[in-house]
Design a protein around this motif. Sequence first.
Motif: not given
Length: 395
Positions: A132-148
């Motif tokens: 999950y964390q890598d899938e969220i972080s890989i695009l470096r999106s300005g819409l969402y981020q990994w929150g833990g």
Amino acid sequence: MVVATDKSNGRSIPATNISPNTIIELEKGDPAVFEKYWRKRGEECSIVIRGWEMMSYHGDAKNNVCWYMLPEVERSIRRLHHVVGNAVTHDRYIVVGTGATQLFQAAVFALSPSHPSKPINVLAAAPFYSEYQDEISILRSGLYQWGGDAASYKKNEPYIEVITSPNNPDGIIRGPVVKSEAKGKLIHDLAYYWPHYTPITHQAGHDLMLFTFSKCTGHAGSRFGWALVKDIEVAKKMTRYVQLSSIGVSKETQTRVVKIIGVVCDGYQNFGSMESELFFEYSKHLLRERWEKLWAVIDESKVFSVAKYPKAFCNFTNESSEPSPGFIWLKCEDGVEDCESYLLEKLKVRARAGKRFGVDSKYARISMIGTDDDFNEFLRRVSNAKKECEKGVNF
């Protein structure tokens, strides 16, 4: 090389063709365990695709949401959930993707604000699925981020919580855990909510549910998943994401999905089928047998422990049973602090470290759905680890 049958402590562990010096790859959840079943079905599952067929991007001109999905795929998915009874499909839109991984990213995209002042936090309770964390972080999106870790989220800010149930890695049935006063949105990842892994206790009716062909039938190489979505606008945004990232899903894959689901459902809806011919009964028996063999080894181990699961009544099988998860959530005891390293260096077993799942290094995840040889060789090495411990060998 054939390893002799291990009869230590009164148990019989079948011989394997694996050398004791070979590293067993049990880090990934590659569902090779189901291959025997599909070999038995033979030509019944074969399809023929002619060179001029399925050349268009489009699947169904009448579908105003998931336009690249073949209409027979939609019918097959609804039929499968009707047979199993694990999810509500009435008043739900179906979005298909190249595996649940793509659909997870599509869901996060669809649930995120379009023009946020800052990225929305995406959360999951630890131990959470390691990717999950890598899938969220890989695009470096300005819409969402990994929150833990969702359980420790205290911010009074909007969030997206991912609920994996049964959970990967530990097989536990879960619900939302965030206690923030802020408004949150939920994604339910139900990849393992099938009767060979866990009792079907209810018909899930969440707003956004993800499923994957790979864990349902074992056809991981087909790369196919689907989402059941209540809100049409969310479904359209998810479709838009899939369109932009892969312009739909392979028609060859979709055709195979229809054939395989048809074989599964026909077995239950055609009277006279033997239990050994029914996919979920066959697979449940196979996984249950593996777990019983594992418990026989773990119960005597001074090095490892695994939590046990309570029984529950399954509406699909009409009996009470324990879950048989696709992974072992292994904890190292007896002073071993780094379970992944111990397994690799002492037993030559490659597992996935607990830290990847948001917990400490005393845990590691091991696949239960690999080949018979890999599983039996793993049992033999775990059994021998107890002997080494008794001799004073430690890590």
